[in-house]
Design an enzyme around this catalytic site. Structure first.
Site, mmCIF file in Angstrom:
data_model
loop_
_atom_site.group_PDB
_atom_site.id
_atom_site.type_symbol
_atom_site.label_atom_id
_atom_site.label_comp_id
_atom_site.label_asym_id
_atom_site.label_seq_id
_atom_site.Cartn_x
_atom_site.Cartn_y
_atom_site.Cartn_z
ATOM 1 N N CYS A 275 -4.120 -39.585 -16.460
ATOM 2 C CA CYS A 275 -5.221 -40.406 -15.935
ATOM 3 C C CYS A 275 -5.821 -41.415 -16.902
ATOM 4 O O CYS A 275 -5.994 -42.573 -16.534
ATOM 5 C CB CYS A 275 -6.324 -39.498 -15.419
HETATM 6 N N1 LIG Z 1 -4.028 -35.123 -12.437
HETATM 7 C C1 LIG Z 1 -5.324 -35.145 -12.697
HETATM 8 O O1 LIG Z 1 -5.797 -34.489 -13.623
HETATM 9 C C2 LIG Z 1 -6.259 -35.988 -11.860
HETATM 10 C C3 LIG Z 1 -7.636 -35.773 -11.951
HETATM 11 C C4 LIG Z 1 -8.496 -36.548 -11.164
HETATM 12 C C5 LIG Z 1 -7.978 -37.519 -10.316
HETATM 13 N N2 LIG Z 1 -6.627 -37.723 -10.259
HETATM 14 C C6 LIG Z 1 -6.122 -38.725 -9.329
HETATM 15 O O2 LIG Z 1 -5.675 -38.048 -8.148
HETATM 16 C C7 LIG Z 1 -4.519 -38.698 -7.595
HETATM 17 C C8 LIG Z 1 -3.361 -37.708 -7.541
HETATM 18 O O3 LIG Z 1 -3.050 -37.342 -8.862
HETATM 19 P P1 LIG Z 1 -2.009 -36.150 -9.170
HETATM 20 O O4 LIG Z 1 -1.974 -36.010 -10.632
HETATM 21 O O5 LIG Z 1 -2.345 -34.975 -8.304
HETATM 22 O O6 LIG Z 1 -0.677 -36.851 -8.623
HETATM 23 P P2 LIG Z 1 0.817 -36.283 -8.617
HETATM 24 O O7 LIG Z 1 1.677 -37.424 -8.904
HETATM 25 O O8 LIG Z 1 0.886 -35.020 -9.408
HETATM 26 O O9 LIG Z 1 1.020 -35.852 -7.089
HETATM 27 C C9 LIG Z 1 1.071 -36.737 -6.013
HETATM 28 C C10 LIG Z 1 1.806 -36.026 -4.870
HETATM 29 O O10 LIG Z 1 1.728 -36.850 -3.718
HETATM 30 C C11 LIG Z 1 2.964 -36.711 -3.006
HETATM 31 N N3 LIG Z 1 3.096 -37.846 -2.082
HETATM 32 C C12 LIG Z 1 3.313 -39.142 -2.362
HETATM 33 N N4 LIG Z 1 3.327 -39.867 -1.209
HETATM 34 C C13 LIG Z 1 3.116 -39.000 -0.205
HETATM 35 C C14 LIG Z 1 3.002 -39.141 1.211
HETATM 36 N N5 LIG Z 1 3.116 -40.318 1.818
HETATM 37 N N6 LIG Z 1 2.782 -38.029 1.938
HETATM 38 C C15 LIG Z 1 2.663 -36.820 1.344
HETATM 39 N N7 LIG Z 1 2.754 -36.630 0.014
HETATM 40 C C16 LIG Z 1 2.967 -37.706 -0.747
HETATM 41 C C17 LIG Z 1 3.998 -36.665 -4.111
HETATM 42 O O11 LIG Z 1 5.217 -36.102 -3.659
HETATM 43 C C18 LIG Z 1 3.285 -35.796 -5.156
HETATM 44 O O12 LIG Z 1 3.579 -34.411 -4.982
HETATM 45 C C19 LIG Z 1 -4.274 -39.915 -8.496
HETATM 46 O O13 LIG Z 1 -4.932 -41.023 -7.953
HETATM 47 C C20 LIG Z 1 -4.922 -39.505 -9.817
HETATM 48 O O14 LIG Z 1 -5.324 -40.618 -10.578
HETATM 49 C C21 LIG Z 1 -5.754 -36.964 -10.994
#
Ligand SMILES: NC(=O)c1ccc[n+]([C@@H]2O[C@H](COP(=O)([O-])OP(=O)(O)OC[C@H]3O[C@@H](n4cnc5c(N)ncnc54)[C@H](O)[C@@H]3O)[C@@H](O)[C@H]2O)c1
Length: 448
Positions: A275
């Protein structure tokens, strides 16, 4: 699959989605997780976490067994729920700007399905998105594909997530705040109602604001944290020039000032993780497109890049030249208790080591599979600390895993070719390493 029972659906079962899903379900709220990755879905259905996060495995097992959580790759089930959270990824494009393609696809798919739905449905953007995204592209895609307008039948909120990998479950259960951004009173009050159900008497402060402000809260939060890390690393680099000064003392002292606060003041190899860097770059790009150049954040980023080079400079200073030297990198994950290597400082350090001709062998208790996918066979991988250290000319500690903290000087002496140690995480006690070639970040030369 029976889905009528679920009250919420979560699209995107990555770190945020799965932890959100597991915690909602743990509070008795029936939840369905949706992901396009079939293997991930199958794993979740078996009650098995597809990623390493403390407490997640046991919580998942429990809620799946109690049928409070299910998972599917079929997004049409979302229609049968009351609220859909979007938690898909929002990665960086090559120029640093935000890639909204996953958000657009998920929103459009959902909107098409909601066209036929009778009754109210609330859509909540939990992914991190630049200001104006919820009210702009998400609203547009949702309204066009559903042929409905935000109001009586369709609700829309921005609701950024602040959980941290490594403590994600506890963060989701005990957040310091909930931020709800919406221009539509009904949407905001429906989401607040859901959170009241989730947290009961433990409801944290709820900030109700516009979608744009909610979106900017998330970026402001990450920009501040990144800047705090680059700040203390800058002080550490100054401290290294002053005999008898240790940045730990400086951090401890300034951290007692409540205006500063003691957290995120650990000097080290620079921030990593999925992030901070991505969000800072997206904010810089967004801001520049609004004709404002946020020089502070550009400096934060540059200081972070340089910090990894400084770690390698430290190794080079100990060894003379790194060419053909065997360097053991201890720790690959961007922090302990996760297997996530996205934007990890270890990767920047490894790339620099390779550029300078070193032979790299790496060990991490969790993150080797992810690193292998990223770096393949460009480096060697060890099964344990001992085999990483065996024959090494230098060891660099890159992640603060407890097992590295417990290492003693004799553990290095027993296996290494030359006991040169760079403690980029400041986890070893320098007193016990004075007889070895030991350097750590933020420590001035000792006074003779
Ligand atoms: N990882 C963190 O610590 C964190 C913390 C706060 C906010 N965020 C934010 O949250 C969001 C998600 O982050 P993450 O780390 O969980 O992402 P990630 O990349 O780990 O997971 C995203 C998931 O979405 C799925 N996906 C993509 N398109 C899809 C669709 N059309 N339908 C269904 N599933 C779909 C992917 O297969 C994947 O499993 C981002 O915007 C990130 O910036 C992340």
């Amino acid at each position: 699959m029976k889905t009528k029972w679920a009250s919420i659906s979560i699209v995107g079962m990555g770190y945020v989605g799965i932890c959100t899903a597991a915690t909602f379900a743990s509070r008795g709220i029936r939840t369905i997780g949706i992901d396009i990755d079939q293997a991930r879905v199958e794993q979740i259905r078996r009650g098995k976490a597809p990623l390493h996060e403390p407490q997640l495995d046991s919580m998942l097992k429990n809620v799946v067994r109690k049928k409070l959580l299910d998972a599917t790759s079929d997004i049409s089930v979302a229609v049968h729920t009351d609220v859909t959270f979007l938690t898909v990824g929002t990665p960086s494009q090559p120029d640093g700007s935000i890639d909204l393609s996953y958000i657009k696809n998920a929103t459009e798919d959902l909107g098409n399905l909601l066209r036929e739905k009778r009754g109210y449905h609330l859509v909540v953007v939990k992914s991190t998105v630049v200001p104006g995204t919820t009210n702009g592209v998400v609203k547009r895609f949702l309204e066009q594909s559903s042929r409905k307008t935000i109001g009586s039948e369709l609700g829309l909120c921005a609701n950024p997530e602040f959980l941290k990998e490594g403590t994600a479950i506890s963060d989701a259960l005990h957040p310091d705040k909930i931020v709800i951004g919406s221009d539509d009173k009904k949407s905001a009050s429906e989401l607040a109602k859901l959170y009241r159900r989730f947290y009961g008497a433990q409801l944290p402060p709820v900030i109700l604001t516009s979608p744009e402000a909610a979106e900017l809260v998330k970026y402001a939060s990450n920009a501040f944290l990144a800047t705090k890390v680059s700040f203390i690393n800058t002080i550490a680099n100054i401290a290294e020039q002053i005999p008898g000064v240790d940045v730990g003392t400086i951090a401890e002292a300034i951290g007692l000032d409540p205006r500063i606060g003691g957290l995120f003041l650990k000097a080290g190899p620079g921030y990593g993780g999925s992030c901070l860097r991505k969000d800072l770059q997206a904010l810089i790009n967004y801001s520049q497109n609004k004709n404002y150049d946020p020089i502070l954040f550009r400096a934060t980023e540059e200081a972070n890049e340089q910090q990894a080079n400084r770690v390698v400079d430290m190794a080079e200073k100990l060894l003379g030249s790194l060419s053909s030297k065997r360097v053991a990198v201890l720790g690959l994950a961007f922090k302990k208790d996760t297997d996530d290597i996205r934007e990890a400082a270890s990767i920047r350090v490894i790339n620099q080591l390779k550029n300078r001709g070193a032979r790299v062998v790496a060990y991490d208790p969790m993150a080797i599979p992810n690193t292998r996918r990223h770096l393949s066979e460009q480096i060697d991988y060890a099964d344990n600390v001992q085999s990483a250290l065996k024959g090494a000319d230098c060891a660099i500690i890159m992640t603060e895993w407890d097992q590295f903290r417990q290492l003693a000087a004799k553990d290095f002496q027993a296996y290494m070719n030359n006991t040169n140690i760079v403690d980029a995480r400041r986890i070893l006690d320098p007193k016990h390493y004075a007889h070895l070639n030991y350097v750590t970040i933020g420590m001035g030369p000792s006074i003779a």
